[in-house]
Design an enzyme around this catalytic site. Structure first.
Site, PDB file in Angstrom:
ATOM      1  CG  ASP A  89      51.109  31.344  -4.114  1.00 30.45           C
ATOM      2  OD1 ASP A  89      52.227  31.708  -3.691  1.00 30.45           O
ATOM      3  OD2 ASP A  89      50.928  30.903  -5.269  1.00 30.45           O
ATOM      4  CB  SER A 129      65.147  32.491  -2.500  1.00 32.73           C
ATOM      5  OG  SER A 129      65.416  31.846  -3.724  1.00 32.73           O
TER       6      SER A 129
END
Length: 1022
Positions: free
Chosen positions: A850, A721
């Site tokens: 990222d 997650s």
């Protein structure tokens, strides 16, 4: 006449005395030249080391100076032996004035600078040793004027460039040692002129091309060391002419092709043969068994096929046989027949045939191998059947690895006789039965790995006798009963992994005795009662996994565990408040308190500041916390303050008036904002559908299909997650294709933008190291809410983060083993190739924005795939993606470039910074956010400050345990060069960073230089 003769005789005596005096005078003058030369040499030695040369002064005769040897006749310096004195400074050019010098030993010191060209003036020199210094630059061509040289040793320096053509002029040379330098280029043809050469070492350099055929003249060669270069071609044919060879090593090059069938009939005098880490193929010549004096045969990490010759049984002097990581065998009965022949090899000490394709059952006669055997490695094959009971006859065995096979049956009780065994690896098989209590007799045991089998019964209390045990890993079995109190006596224990069993009872209170325990994984058992407070005494603890039990009571006081990074208490029956001290545990990086009975306020500091770092769901009585949790506010204490309210009545009236106006204005603004957001949401959905329909994705998929594929998005299928999404494992279509389904949490601000960014970034790019997007879904769920998901190819080996920090793996089902140095280098190359592609080679250049280990996924053979383009930005244009990406780039703390924190735009240089940090983390083993890095100390500055002298001290110890012992790999040198790339990529200033193409080229060059090995599949354990 007599008088004449008398006068003549005396005249001759006088002339002779005059000549002698003249010679003495000349000798005295030349001796003064030697004195001056040595004193000048001394002046260039580091001042703090000159004490070793204290006798070098005018008050002591030259020939009595320590480390100096003089000739008998002329009293001139003929030998200078300064080896091993650890002298620093530079080598003075005055050394060239010692014209009578025959032997010069400056080895094992710290001399820097270059080799002075004046050494070439020493025409009498026969032996020259400058090894193990820090000399740089080229080998001066003047050196080859020393035509009487017999031995030249320049090993372990920083000499560079190529070998001079003049090398061939040293026709008297017998020993030439140039290994562990930075010498590059091709071998000069003149090398073949050194016909007296007996020993030649050129290992750990950058030589390339083929070995020249002219070396077939070197018929006196006995030791040839060419390992770890970039040499290519077939096995050098000229070597077949060196019939006197007794040592040959060409490990770690790019040689390929087959070996001649008559190999062993030609090189009959070989004692050691090292051919590993190349690309040799075909069958292994059976004639190798004719090399009667062969003691060591190492051919690992090649492409050899076929059977392992039974004729190897005639190698009566063989001590080490390394055939691992090839393709020997056919997964058939009979693949292990060679073991019966090796019974005749009574001096065999190490046998490694791991990670081939050997099938069939483990034969009984494996127990009849040499009593000298200390290492037996059969792991990573397809061996079936049981372990022969009499294997305990191998009484000197220290390491036994039969992991990752198809073994069945139990552990033979005869293992108890292996009193010297230190390592037993039986993990990832199909074994069953009980763990024999007599394993406790193996008191020297350091590593016991039995995970991922079907063992049952109790953990034997007798294991408490293994007082040197460091790693006990018995997770993912069917063990039951209580955790023996006796295990708490193993105070050397570093890892205790007992997760995914059926263990019951209370957790031992004596756990606090294990002061060195770094990892305790006891999740998914049936432990009950309170968690012992003595856990707080395990001061070395970094990972603590207790989830999936029935612990109750409150969380004990463990605030003294200042190094704790990962703490999992999920799915228990714990209650009470979340202790306040947890917010102050600066080392804590992840905390899972979900599905318990906690109540009260959730802290907002420390690990609780970022919702990605902790879980508290499934605790209905919690309140407060950061807004992302969406918990109810905690009730405020009502303060009786009537007097204060009375005195401030006017202020209240004014406040109410202002507040009412503010509320009215706010309502109007919210109404307008709602309309704008509704319109934007509609436009965004339309644009998303347009993107999906125009892309090259597979056929669109519905919400219902994804719901079915993931068992209604079951938590048991949850594999990860993030800030905007959750990822589920799913089985798609009639073929049950395994996929990863990334479901966007559209309730979070920015999630829709992340979805659009990822679609746009991935729709037009294709690269083998990019995560493959299978299909996408933009629909509504059964409740009428917007639903968006991306479906990716499933990566069975998870993400890089879990491999770099295996102790932090939150699922005890998949706890990876350490990555090797070569594997880390391959992964870095994979990532660099993706970034180079998206920066420079695709139609619209893209910045990932990222990059971090958790966004690098690994497939079956550990090939890396870059994922998560939710923050990606198309560069050099204002395009669709820029409209849907958030303003600015958030990235991740520690990996985001410093210019992003000051409002800088997305850029290639920003990705380079993240890549540099990732490279340093991969090889140091520490996150950029590690507690070690405070103030001005960063991961980069830490590596840079320690790089020159302490490179092994800052390296991840799991690398060192894996490959530092391999004498064919200069681990320190390789690491220095890798760290150099990482440092240059994450320079503070963007303009000082190297390009991604340069970084990729350097890493590929390193891989070619130090490694040439195929990947192999790893079967993950708990």
């Amino acid at each position: 006449m007599r008088l004449f003769l008398f006068i003549a005789f005396n005249s001759l005596i006088l002339l002779k005395n005059l000549d002698a005096g003249s010679a003495d005078e000349i000798s005295k003058v030349d001796g003064n030249a030697d004195i001056q030369a040595l004193l000048t040499f001394k002046s260039q030695v580091s001042e703090n080391k000159r004490v070793d040369l204290a006798s070098w002064n005018h008050s002591i005769q030259l020939c009595k100076w320590i480390h100096v040897t003089c000739g008998r006749k002329h009293k001139r310096v003929t030998g200078l032996d300064l080896g091993g004195l650890k002298l620093g400074g530079i080598i003075s050019s005055s050394i060239g004035n010692l014209s009578f010098l025959r032997s010069l030993n400056l080895g094992d010191n710290s001399f820097g600078g270059t080799i002075p060209k004046e050494v070439g003036m020493l025409f009498r020199l026969q032996k020259l040793n400058m090894s193990y210094n820090t000399l740089e630059g080229v080998i001066p061509t003047s050196l080859f004027n020393c035509s009487r040289l017999v031995a030249l040793d320049l090993r372990s320096n920083g000499l560079s460039h190529g070998l001079p053509l003049e090398l061939g002029s040293l026709s008297s040379l017998e020993v030439l040692l140039l290994s562990k330098n930075n010498i590059s280029g091709k071998f000069p043809i003149s090398l073949g002129n050194l016909t007296s050469l007996r020993q030649f070492s050129m290992a750990y350099n950058h030589m390339e091309g083929e070995v020249p055929s002219t070396i077939d003249r070197l018929t006196h060669m006995r030791s040839l060391q060419l390992s770890l270069n970039n040499l290519s071609g077939v096995f050098p044919p000229a070597i077949y002419n060196m019939s006197s060879l007794n040592f040959l090593s060409i490990v770690g090059n790019h040689f390929s092709g087959n070996l001649r069938p008559d190999f062993g009939n030609i090189l009959t005098k070989l004692v050691e043969l090292h051919l590993g880490m190349n690309s040799f193929s075909g069958d292994l010549p059976k004639t190798i068994s004719n090399i009667s004096n062969l003691r060591l045969l190492e051919i690992s990490k090649n492409l050899f096929t076929g059977s392992i010759p039974i004729s190897f049984g005639s190698l009566r002097n063989i001590q080490m046989l390394g055939l691992n990581e090839n393709s020997f065998g056919n997964n058939l009965v009979g693949d292990l027949d060679f073991l019966s022949a090796l019974v005749n090899c009574t001096q065999l000490q190490v046998l490694d045939v791991g990670y081939n394709i050997l099938g069939g059952e483990l034969p009984i006669f494996v127990a009849n191998l040499s009593n000298e055997l200390i290492g037996l490695y059969l792991g990573g094959n397809l061996i079936s059947g049981g372990i022969p009971h009499d294997i305990g006859n191998l009484i000197n065995l220290q390491s036994l690895g039969i992991e990752n096979n198809l073994l069945t049956g139990g552990i033979p009780t005869s293992f108890g006789k292996l009193s010297g065994l230190k390592e037993l690896l039986l993990n990832s098989n199909r074994m069953s039965g009980e763990i024999p209590p007599n394993l406790g007799n193996i008191t020297q045991l350091e590593n016991l790995v039995l995970f991922n089998n079907s063992f049952e019964g109790n953990i034997p209390p007798s294991l408490g006798n293994c007082r040197f045990l460091l790693y006990l890993r018995v997770g993912s079995n069917r063990l039951n009963g209580i955790l023996p109190q006796e295990l708490m006596q193993m105070e050397s224990l570093v890892h205790l992994h007992i997760s995914k069993n059926l263990l019951t009872g209370h957790f031992p209170k004596d756990i606090g005795r294990l002061k060195l325990l770094v990892l305790l994984s006891a999740g998914n058992n049936r432990f009950q009662g309170n968690i012992p407070e003595t856990l707080g005494n395990c001061l070395s603890m970094e990972e603590l996994y207790l989830g999936g039990n029935t612990f109750d009571g409150v969380i004990p006081d463990i605030k003294n565990l200042r190094g704790l990074k990962y703490f999992d208490l999920s799915n228990n029956s714990l209650s009470g408040n979340i202790p306040e001290y947890m917010a102050n545990m600066s080392s804590l990086e992840y905390l899972d308190l979900s599905t318990n009975n906690f109540e009260g306020m959730v802290p907002t500091k420390g690990v609780f500041e970022n919702s990605e770092n902790f879980l508290v769901s499934g605790n209905g009585k919690l309140c407060g916390g950061i807004p992302e949790l969406k918990l109810k506010p905690c009730p405020q204490n009502v303060v009786s303050s009537a007097r204060r309210n009375s005195s401030n009545k006017k202020k209240v009236f004014i406040g109410v008036g202002i507040g009412g106006a503010s509320v009215l204005l706010s309502l109007l603004a919210l109404g307008l904002l709602y309309k704008l957001m509704k319109r934007k949401k509609k436009d965004g959905a339309n644009n998303a559908d347009k993107l999906l329909s125009n892309s090259h994705f597979y056929e669109r998929i519905s919400y219902e299909e994804l719901r079915t594929a993931t068992c209604e998005f079951s938590s048991s299928n949850l594999i990860g997650s993030g800030n905007f999404s959750s990822v589920f494992k799913g089985f798609l279509g009639p073929e049950s294709k395994v996929v990863a389904v990334k479901v966007l949490n559209l309730q979070k601000h920015g999630a829709a933008k992340s979805f659009m960014s990822e679609c746009e970034a991935l729709k037009g790019i294709r690269h083998r190291n990019l995560v493959k997007l299978v299909t996408a879904c933009s629909s509504i769920d059964f409740k009428g809410n917007d639903f968006k998901a991306l479906v990716y190819e499933f990566m069975p080996n998870g993400n890089l983060d879990s491999w770099l920090h295996p102790e932090e793996v939150r699922s005890s089902e998949n706890h990876p083993r350490p990555l090797k140095l070569s594997e880390r280098l391959s992964i870095a190359i994979d990532v660099a190739s993706v970034l180079d592609y998206i920066h420079s080679q695709c139609f619209d250049p893209i910045a990932h924005c990222d990059l971090k280990p958790s966004n690098v996924l690994l497939d079956n053979d550990l090939t890396a795939h870059v994922s998560d383009f939710g923050l990606a930005r198309i560069l050099d244009q204002e395009s669709f993606i820029n409209q849907f990406s958030s303003t600015g780039v958030r990235g991740t703390i520690g990996y985001a470039a410093p210019e992003y924190g000051m409002g800088g735009k997305p850029s290639r240089e920003g990705d380079l910074y993240s890549f540099g940090v990732l490279v340093l983390e991969m090889f140091v083993g520490k996150r950029p956010t590690d507690k070690l890095f405070v103030g001005d100390l960063t991961l980069r500055s830490y590596v840079e400050s320690e790089l020159s002298e302490h490179v092994l001290d800052i390296t991840d110890v799991s690398i060192l345990h894996g490959e530092v012992s391999n004498k064919n790999i200069n681990v320190a040198e390789c690491l220095k060069m890798v760290f150099h790339v990482g440092i240059r990529c994450c320079e503070e200033s963007p303009t000082n960073r190297m390009t991604m193409a340069e970084a990729l080229a350097e890493l590929v060059s390193l891989k070619k230089r130090f490694f040439n090995t195929k990947r192999r599949t790893f079967k993950a354990g708990p």
